[in-house]
Design a protein around this motif. Structure first.
Motif, short mmCIF file in Angstrom:
data_model
loop_
_atom_site.label_atom_id
_atom_site.label_comp_id
_atom_site.label_asym_id
_atom_site.label_seq_id
_atom_site.Cartn_x
_atom_site.Cartn_y
_atom_site.Cartn_z
N GLN A 37 104.82 64.78 74.43
CA GLN A 37 105.18 64.22 75.72
C GLN A 37 106.69 64.05 75.81
OE1 GLN A 37 103.96 60.12 76.62
NE2 GLN A 37 103.37 60.78 78.69
N ASP A 110 99.80 55.19 69.17
CA ASP A 110 100.99 54.82 69.93
C ASP A 110 102.14 55.81 69.74
OD1 ASP A 110 100.48 51.23 69.81
OD2 ASP A 110 99.97 52.69 71.36
N TYR B 36 93.27 57.38 82.10
CA TYR B 36 94.01 56.68 81.06
C TYR B 36 95.17 55.92 81.68
CZ TYR B 36 91.73 59.45 77.35
OH TYR B 36 90.83 60.03 76.49
N LYS B 37 95.52 54.84 81.03
CA LYS B 37 96.69 54.03 81.42
C LYS B 37 97.68 54.08 80.26
CE LYS B 37 97.97 49.16 82.20
NZ LYS B 37 97.44 47.77 82.23
N GLN B 38 98.94 54.38 80.56
CA GLN B 38 99.95 54.41 79.52
C GLN B 38 101.09 53.46 79.86
OE1 GLN B 38 102.00 58.16 78.75
NE2 GLN B 38 102.32 57.60 76.60
N LYS B 42 103.87 53.02 74.54
CA LYS B 42 102.55 53.02 73.93
C LYS B 42 101.82 54.32 74.22
CE LYS B 42 101.82 48.05 73.87
NZ LYS B 42 100.86 46.95 74.17
N GLY B 43 100.70 54.49 73.55
CA GLY B 43 99.87 55.65 73.79
C GLY B 43 98.93 55.42 74.96
N PRO B 44 98.37 56.48 75.51
CA PRO B 44 97.41 56.34 76.61
C PRO B 44 96.20 55.52 76.17
CG PRO B 44 98.15 58.61 76.41
CD PRO B 44 98.65 57.89 75.20
N GLN B 45 95.77 54.67 77.06
CA GLN B 45 94.63 53.79 76.79
C GLN B 45 93.50 54.14 77.75
OE1 GLN B 45 95.49 49.68 77.57
NE2 GLN B 45 93.59 48.93 76.72
#
Lengths: 117, 115
Positions: A37, A110, B36-38, B42-45
């Motif tokens: 990303q 993360d 997903y929520k990012q 942080k990483g996508p949740q």
């Protein structure tokens, strides 16, 4: 119940060095996915691995990049001879299974933020 | 080629209002969709998912709507809160053969909640 663990969180390398990014999937998950990303952009698929097998590497550059998921230990994304353009966030995701009718969401770590000087 | 796109790259919403984030997908064979929520750093949740045999699914304060006729997916957030500020990604799953479901992510929508 630990989630997907990635380390290091931040990695700085000079041009020409090697970068190794590690990913430990969630307990019970045997499928690992790597994504890249860039800032303010979406997730670009790189590679999908099961234990000891690469299933789909269609998103990974043919040169300098490699990935593995050994029988024991974490999955490793390796970038050799890094260049400035490799700077990005690299995310790992895992799922318990993949395949027709699995309908299983991927769970993400993360990420590792890679910076190339 | 296959792609998942979002109509709005950014969205600003007043706290307490409802938010609607839209997503268009191009592969009619996709049969499983995920939002997903990012949050920053942080990483996508995972938020919510929906299968193609459904047109609506509700979670806590979130609802996903699927319109297969026009290949459109939306995420509705009720009573938007400051903690909802994040980038939201839709993802579609397309079956490749019998052993692999490929997930394709959209470019994302940035949601900003105005206090």
């Amino acid at each position: 119940n630990a989630g997907v663990m990635q380390n290091p969180r931040h990695l700085v390398r000079r041009r020409g060095q090697e970068a190794r990014l590690r990913c430990s999937p969630m307990k019970g998950h045997s499928h690992v996915y790597w994504y890249r990303q860039l800032p303010e952009e979406g997730l670009k698929f790189m590679v999908y691995l099961q234990k000891e097998n690469i299933i789909d590497e269609s998103g990974m550059p043919k040169e300098r990049f490699s990935a593995e998921f050994p029988k024991e230990g974490p999955s490793i994304l390796r970038i050799q001879q890094v260049v400035r353009g490799d700077s990005a966030a690299y995310f790992c995701a895992s799922s318990p299974r993949s395949g027709a009718h699995s309908n299983q969401p991927q769970h993400f770590g993360d990420g590792t933020r890679l910076s190339i000087l | 080629g296959e792609s998942v796109g979002l109509h709005l790259p950014t969205l600003s919403v007043q706290e307490g209002d409802n938010s609607i984030i839209n997503c268009a997908y191009s592969n009619s064979a996709s049969d499983y969709f995920i939002w997903y929520k990012q949050e920053s750093g942080k990483g996508p949740q995972f938020i919510i998912d929906i299968r193609s045999n459904m047109d609506k699914r509700q979670g806590q304060r979130v609802t996903v709507l699927l319109n297969k006729t026009v290949k459109h997916l939306s995420l509705q957030i009720a009573a938007t809160q400051p903690g909802d500020s994040a980038v939201y990604f839709c993802a579609e799953t397309t079956r490749l053969g019998t052993s692999y479901d490929k997930v394709i992510f959209g470019p994302g929508t940035s949601l900003s909640v105005i206090p």
